[in-house]
Design a protein around this motif. Structure first.
Motif: not given
Length: 494
Positions: A54-65, A68-76, A91-96
């Motif tokens: 699964l090719p997944l790209i997450i992009t934050i469109s709001s201002k980055l805290p 940084g942020v915690i990205y959580s991904v669960t596939s079932t 991580i301290n990044a706007l995308s993953l």
């Protein structure tokens, strides 16, 4: 006395002139208001069709805290509630960007994504993405080459094959059936994308060869153990006059020995101008470790022995079986391909499978259902194709027989399953589901279509231009352990 009063006066004045300064409190904690987290993904357009990763790209469109942020991904895997993948990363990044493996099983998947501020747990956003794995079928669209003999592409095989080893399945067959005796049969190798790989026309090698050789039998093996396939070709002088009158004008058999890179030395093995032969099988018929040529039926007891160094000599042998329809498998799982012969006689009700291994011939009766074999089927069905594979997962190879029936002039094909008991093949009624309104063919191939660890069945060809018309609804058979059930969920790979 006056001195004392003066001193007190000075003290009093000094006390009255002193200014009181209040204490300065510490500055308050300044709370910087974070912008509410918002994000998008590359899979927001709807249910995503997946094959495995699964090719997944997450992009934050709001201002980055700031922290940084915690990205959580669960596939079932929704069909079984089995967790396929879980990730929590800070991580301290706007995308993953992720490539999430493990979605190879057929079915539905749920991917839950959470993005949370590392400092403010309440500043979080989440969404759920749906994905589905609809399996690919490696069947070939016959519209791609309308003049090829697709029957000979499919029969006596069990699945796709790749002659030039480029990762794309190939087609090995021929074309040229014609009432015109001057039109020669031509061997073709093409691939499933339409690419031409190799062709052979005997007229180009032997311009003086006689006409009427417009039908072709072929077989292939690595005869000289150089890592490349060699071909045996038998040209049948079968000339159809168009009114059912068939005249046989002899046989020519040639051997194409590979020199590598689809280049061949051509040797004539047989030239019989006034006889007919209806067979060509390459196998080690005398059990000496070299593959020989059987250019007539086994009952005639004649073969061309491989002497090595690309030399063959006519010899005789005691017939090993009564010849019928054949296929090749590693039946005894010793690493060598075995020759499997299917023989049925409608007059005696005899039905048998003969397995020729490197060491011996194994003869096994086929029981539980009358197997009919008719050259011209009208009212009675005829059985004419075989497939062997471990359909029930018990470690041995079971038998599927493809048969043809004709109702009101309309042909339909069906498949019967026979379980290997160790000494014979026993019919299992309705083990393969049948619907005569769907697409049907003589030969089935086998592969783990849904990638669940067991072997499924499918028809190797289809016509894209006819899909959806009567009797042209495509499907495959899912192995359910209790039988092979029709499944209409698929994607055609080619």
């Amino acid at each position: 006395m006056k001195k004392v009063i003066f001193a007190l006066g000075i003290l009093f004045v000094f006390a009255c002139n002193k200014t009181s300064v209040p204490d300065t409190p510490p500055p308050p904690n300044v709370v910087v208001q974070e912008e509410a987290i918002k994000f998008t993904t590359n899979l927001d357009t709807g249910t995503y069709n997946i094959a495995d990763t699964l090719p997944l790209i997450i992009t934050i469109s709001s201002k980055l805290p700031a922290a940084g942020v915690i990205y959580s991904v669960t596939s079932t895997w929704s069909d079984s509630s089995k967790q396929i993948y879980k990730l929590d990363t800070s991580i301290n990044a706007l995308s993953l960007s992720l490539n999430i493996p493990g979605h190879f099983r057929m079915g539905n998947y749920s991917v839950v994504i959470n993005v949370t501020s590392k400092n403010t747990a309440s500043n979080t956003s989440s969404k759920t993405i749906s994905a589905t794995n609809i399996p690919f079928i490696p069947a070939i669209n016959t519209d791609l080459f309308k003049d090829l003999n697709w029957n000979d592409h499919a029969q006596a095989k069990n699945g796709t094959y790749d002659l030039n080893k480029d990762g794309i399945p190939d087609i090995i067959t021929w074309s040229g059936v014609s009432s015109d005796p001057k039109k020669q049969a031509t061997l073709y190798v093409k691939d499933y994308t339409g690419k031409d790989i190799f062709s052979f026309n005997i007229k180009e090698k032997n311009p003086g060869i006689r006409d009427s050789l417009n039908r072709l039998l072929f077989d292939y093996r690595d005869l000289n153990n150089d890592g490349y396939l060699d071909f045996g070709l038998t040209y049948m002088g079968e000339w159809d006059y168009g009114n059912g009158d068939i005249r046989f004008n002899g046989v020519n058999t040639y051997l194409l020995m590979s020199k590598g890179n689809l280049d061949y030395n051509v040797t004539e093995i047989l030239n019989i101008p006034k006889q007919s032969q209806f067979n060509l099988n390459i196998f080690d018929w005398d059990f000496d470790g070299l593959d020989d040529l059987l250019v007539s039926e086994m009952r005639e007891g004649v073969f061309y022995k491989n002497l090595g160094n690309n030399k063959f000599e006519k010899r005789t042998l005691t017939p090993l079986f009564k010849q019928g329809i054949y296929n090749k498998y590693d039946y005894d799982k010793d690493g060598s391909i075995d020759f499997v012969n299917f023989y049925a006689n409608q007059n005696t009700n005899e039905a048998m499978l003969n397995i020729v291994t490197k060491k011996t011939v194994i003869n096994m009766n086929i029981v539980g259902k009358l197997i009919e074999k008719h050259t011209f089927p009208q009212k009675n069905p005829t059985s004419d194709r075989i497939t062997l594979f471990d359909g029930d997962g018990d470690g041995d190879m079971d038998l599927v027989i493809g048969s043809l029936s004709v109702e009101n002039g309309v042909p339909s094909f069906f498949q019967d399953y026979f379980e290997n008991s160790g000494t014979q093949f026993v019919y299992k009624k309705d083990f393969i589901e049948y619907d005569k309104n769907l697409i049907s063919e003589f030969q089935v191939w086998c592969e783990d279509i849904d990638r669940d660890g067991d072997i499924d069945l499918y028809y190797p060809t289809y016509s894209k231009s006819r899909l959806g018309s009567p009797k042209w609804t495509y499907f495959w058979w899912e192995n359910t352990k209790q039988g092979f059930k029709i499944n209409k969920k698929y994607r055609l790979k080619y």
